[in-house]
Design an enzyme around this catalytic site. Structure first.
Site, PDB file in Angstrom:
ATOM      1  N   CYS A   1      16.636  20.891 -11.330  1.00  0.00           N
ATOM      2  CA  CYS A   1      16.896  20.694 -12.766  1.00  0.00           C
ATOM      3  C   CYS A   1      15.698  21.045 -13.636  1.00  0.00           C
ATOM      4  O   CYS A   1      15.740  20.803 -14.846  1.00  0.00           O
ATOM      5  CB  CYS A   1      17.328  19.247 -13.011  1.00  0.00           C
ATOM      6  SG  CYS A   1      15.986  18.062 -12.906  1.00  0.00           S
TER       7      CYS A   1
ATOM      8  N   HIS B   1       5.834  -0.437  -2.683  1.00  0.00           N
ATOM      9  CA  HIS B   1       5.420   0.366  -3.841  1.00  0.00           C
ATOM     10  C   HIS B   1       5.507   1.867  -3.590  1.00  0.00           C
ATOM     11  O   HIS B   1       4.925   2.655  -4.328  1.00  0.00           O
ATOM     12  CB  HIS B   1       3.991  -0.028  -4.278  1.00  0.00           C
ATOM     13  CG  HIS B   1       3.900  -1.440  -4.784  1.00  0.00           C
ATOM     14  ND1 HIS B   1       2.713  -2.123  -4.925  1.00  0.00           N
ATOM     15  CD2 HIS B   1       4.867  -2.304  -5.191  1.00  0.00           C
ATOM     16  CE1 HIS B   1       2.949  -3.340  -5.395  1.00  0.00           C
ATOM     17  NE2 HIS B   1       4.253  -3.479  -5.552  1.00  0.00           N
TER      18      HIS B   1
ATOM     19  N   ASN C   1       0.829  -1.215   0.000  1.00  0.00           N
ATOM     20  CA  ASN C   1       0.000   0.000   0.000  1.00  0.00           C
ATOM     21  C   ASN C   1       0.858   1.257   0.000  1.00  0.00           C
ATOM     22  O   ASN C   1       1.893   1.316   0.663  1.00  0.00           O
ATOM     23  CB  ASN C   1      -0.932  -0.004   1.207  1.00  0.00           C
ATOM     24  CG  ASN C   1      -1.882  -1.186   1.170  1.00  0.00           C
ATOM     25  OD1 ASN C   1      -2.024  -1.821   0.128  1.00  0.00           O
ATOM     26  ND2 ASN C   1      -2.509  -1.490   2.277  1.00  0.00           N
ATOM     27  N   VAL C   2       0.376   2.247  -0.723  1.00  0.00           N
ATOM     28  CA  VAL C   2       1.089   3.532  -0.786  1.00  0.00           C
ATOM     29  C   VAL C   2       0.382   4.566   0.089  1.00  0.00           C
ATOM     30  O   VAL C   2       0.744   5.733   0.101  1.00  0.00           O
ATOM     31  CB  VAL C   2       1.179   4.056  -2.250  1.00  0.00           C
ATOM     32  CG1 VAL C   2       1.999   3.116  -3.114  1.00  0.00           C
ATOM     33  CG2 VAL C   2      -0.204   4.272  -2.865  1.00  0.00           C
TER      34      VAL C   2
ATOM     35  N   CYS D   1      11.021  20.433 -10.674  1.00  0.00           N
ATOM     36  CA  CYS D   1      12.167  20.223  -9.781  1.00  0.00           C
ATOM     37  C   CYS D   1      12.916  21.546  -9.569  1.00  0.00           C
ATOM     38  O   CYS D   1      13.165  22.288 -10.526  1.00  0.00           O
ATOM     39  CB  CYS D   1      13.093  19.190 -10.415  1.00  0.00           C
ATOM     40  SG  CYS D   1      14.582  18.883  -9.475  1.00  0.00           S
TER      41      CYS D   1
ATOM     42  N   CYS E   1      16.097  13.856 -12.131  1.00  0.00           N
ATOM     43  CA  CYS E   1      17.310  13.729 -11.300  1.00  0.00           C
ATOM     44  C   CYS E   1      17.073  12.957 -10.005  1.00  0.00           C
ATOM     45  O   CYS E   1      17.982  12.766  -9.206  1.00  0.00           O
ATOM     46  CB  CYS E   1      17.899  15.112 -10.999  1.00  0.00           C
ATOM     47  SG  CYS E   1      16.946  16.067  -9.792  1.00  0.00           S
TER      48      CYS E   1
ATOM     49  N   CYS F   1      11.786  13.848  -8.358  1.00  0.00           N
ATOM     50  CA  CYS F   1      11.979  14.351  -9.721  1.00  0.00           C
ATOM     51  C   CYS F   1      12.132  13.172 -10.680  1.00  0.00           C
ATOM     52  O   CYS F   1      12.896  12.240 -10.421  1.00  0.00           O
ATOM     53  CB  CYS F   1      13.208  15.256  -9.777  1.00  0.00           C
ATOM     54  SG  CYS F   1      13.557  15.791 -11.471  1.00  0.00           S
TER      55      CYS F   1
HETATM   56  P1  OAD Z   1      -6.121  -5.603  -4.899  1.00  0.00           P
HETATM   57  O1  OAD Z   1      -7.140  -4.540  -5.072  1.00  0.00           O
HETATM   58  O2  OAD Z   1      -5.635  -6.310  -6.102  1.00  0.00           O
HETATM   59  O3  OAD Z   1      -6.679  -6.701  -3.911  1.00  0.00           O
HETATM   60  C1  OAD Z   1      -7.317  -6.375  -2.719  1.00  0.00           C
HETATM   61  C2  OAD Z   1      -7.705  -7.673  -2.023  1.00  0.00           C
HETATM   62  O4  OAD Z   1      -8.267  -7.338  -0.757  1.00  0.00           O
HETATM   63  C3  OAD Z   1      -8.747  -8.500  -2.776  1.00  0.00           C
HETATM   64  O5  OAD Z   1      -8.286  -9.843  -2.892  1.00  0.00           O
HETATM   65  C4  OAD Z   1      -9.980  -8.433  -1.881  1.00  0.00           C
HETATM   66  O6  OAD Z   1     -10.700  -9.648  -1.875  1.00  0.00           O
HETATM   67  C5  OAD Z   1      -9.371  -8.178  -0.515  1.00  0.00           C
HETATM   68  N1  OAD Z   1     -10.225  -7.448   0.432  1.00  0.00           N
HETATM   69  C6  OAD Z   1     -11.185  -6.532   0.155  1.00  0.00           C
HETATM   70  N2  OAD Z   1     -11.709  -6.065   1.297  1.00  0.00           N
HETATM   71  C7  OAD Z   1     -11.069  -6.690   2.311  1.00  0.00           C
HETATM   72  C8  OAD Z   1     -11.147  -6.620   3.732  1.00  0.00           C
HETATM   73  N3  OAD Z   1     -12.005  -5.798   4.341  1.00  0.00           N
HETATM   74  N4  OAD Z   1     -10.323  -7.407   4.462  1.00  0.00           N
HETATM   75  C9  OAD Z   1      -9.443  -8.239   3.854  1.00  0.00           C
HETATM   76  N5  OAD Z   1      -9.322  -8.340   2.529  1.00  0.00           N
HETATM   77  C10 OAD Z   1     -10.116  -7.580   1.763  1.00  0.00           C
HETATM   78  O7  OAD Z   1      -4.926  -4.928  -4.072  1.00  0.00           O
HETATM   79  P2  OAD Z   1      -3.412  -5.413  -3.906  1.00  0.00           P
HETATM   80  O8  OAD Z   1      -3.333  -6.895  -3.821  1.00  0.00           O
HETATM   81  O9  OAD Z   1      -2.854  -4.614  -2.806  1.00  0.00           O
HETATM   82  O10 OAD Z   1       0.341  -1.670  -7.337  1.00  0.00           O
HETATM   83  O11 OAD Z   1      -2.811  -4.930  -5.277  1.00  0.00           O
HETATM   84  C11 OAD Z   1      -1.453  -5.067  -5.482  1.00  0.00           C
HETATM   85  C12 OAD Z   1      -0.911  -3.922  -6.290  1.00  0.00           C
HETATM   86  O12 OAD Z   1      -1.641  -3.790  -7.510  1.00  0.00           O
HETATM   87  C13 OAD Z   1      -1.072  -2.559  -5.643  1.00  0.00           C
HETATM   88  O13 OAD Z   1      -0.048  -2.275  -4.733  1.00  0.00           O
HETATM   89  C14 OAD Z   1      -0.999  -1.638  -6.816  1.00  0.00           C
HETATM   90  C15 OAD Z   1      -2.007  -2.400  -7.646  1.00  0.00           C
HETATM   91  O14 OAD Z   1      -2.272  -2.085  -8.896  1.00  0.00           O
HETATM   92  C16 OAD Z   1       0.854  -0.614  -7.938  1.00  0.00           C
HETATM   93  O15 OAD Z   1       0.230   0.428  -8.062  1.00  0.00           O
HETATM   94  C17 OAD Z   1       2.252  -0.822  -8.421  1.00  0.00           C
END
Ligand code: OAD
Length: 254
Positions: free
Chosen positions: A153, A121, A104-105, A150, A132, A129
């Site tokens: 630069c 992430h 998570n971000v 920036c 740079c 930037c």
């Molecule tokens: P996803 O949105 O792909 O998955 C979220 C998961 O949380 C799903 O499997 C849901 O079933 C589950 N979920 C929903 N509500 C919940 C709750 N209350 N308790 C427990 N689980 C629950 O998110 P990520 O797996 O984090 O990357 O996605 C991975 C990466 O893909 C992210 O970090 C982002 C994204 O695109 C980048 O942006 C690089």
């Protein structure tokens, strides 16, 4: 895989020698931050390649920034939930035997009080930037005209997050793999476990002998590998799970 009840979940003090948790967007769902995939997921309304790629930023930095500022706003209005809080409690109990890795971000683990999560992430509230790589806090930048520029630069400033098609920071991901290999208990929480390399961490942990626990209402590619699966939400499961771990820890010390 049978679903597990906390009461019948069989763990021992030995499993607590090193606990690693990997969190995804699901842990923040109950804080009101939309997930990416699944019901209500952001990628149902937006195409990742239009918003979260270096190519998108190169062709339309203003649109990318507007989307990130919109997400920042949602996050700023939300608060950590019982799931984030339970992981802070776990850190207090296990100290350096607990490692938190997040995709998570949103920074909600830090806001809950977690000292040093491994943020695979990046963080949506940090900027760097694109030319740079100089990093900037918000208050040093001018957001009136997007993208901010920036001060060194004149390059374009971007959110300090990892986009699709980009590599993760080497040190960060190596650390995450090392900790996962050493884990005796690995918790995969609220992640769809489809985005690599993060999705490989639970598999590496399991292959290296960890007890693998998944907390997710939906099935994922790691569900069939897991030793225990909790299908209630993370805000419901984690407080009970952390209580159970505390009891085991206390007993083992007496
Ligand atoms: P996803 O949105 O792909 O998955 C979220 C998961 O949380 C799903 O499997 C849901 O079933 C589950 N979920 C929903 N509500 C919940 C709750 N209350 N308790 C427990 N689980 C629950 O998110 P990520 O797996 O984090 O990357 O996605 C991975 C990466 O893909 C992210 O970090 C982002 C994204 O695109 C980048 O942006 C690089």
């Amino acid at each position: 895989m049978d679903l597990t009840e906390i009461d019948s979940f069989d763990i021992s003090a030995d499993h607590l020698r090193k606990v690693v948790a990997l969190t995804g967007a699901g842990i923040s769902a109950e804080s009101g931050v939309p997930t990416f995939r699944g019901e209500g997921g952001m990628w149902r309304q937006h195409r990742p390649e239009e918003l979260a790629t270096p190519q998108a930023f190169a062709s339309n930095p203003q649109m990318v920034w507007e989307w990130y500022l919109y997400r920042r706003q949602i996050i700023a209005q939300s608060n950590p939930n019982a799931g984030h809080d339970a992981l802070v409690e776990l850190e207090k109990v296990l100290k350096d035997r607990f490692i938190l890795i997040t995709q998570n971000v949103d920074g909600l683990h830090r806001r809950a009080g977690h000292k040093n999560p491994i943020e695979l992430h990046g963080n949506i509230f940090l900027n760097r930037c694109n030319s740079c790589s100089e990093r900037y806090p918000d208050d040093t930048l001018d957001f009136d005209k997007l993208p901010p520029l920036c001060l060194n630069c004149q390059g374009q400033i971007r959110p300090d997050v990892v986009w699709f098609g980009e590599g993760l920071n080497h040190v960060t991901i190596e650390d995450a793999f090392l900790h996962s290999q050493q884990a005796t208990l690995f918790l995969s929480i609220g992640t769809s476990a489809v985005v690599h390399p993060a999705a490989a961490l639970p598999v590496v942990a399991k292959d290296s002998g960890a007890l693998l626990v998944e907390i997710n209402p939906d099935r994922t590619p790691i569900t069939s590998l897991a030793d225990a699966v909790f299908t209630d939400s993370s805000a419901q499961v984690l407080p009970d799970l952390v209580n159970k771990i505390k009891q085991i820890e206390t007993k083992s010390k007496n």
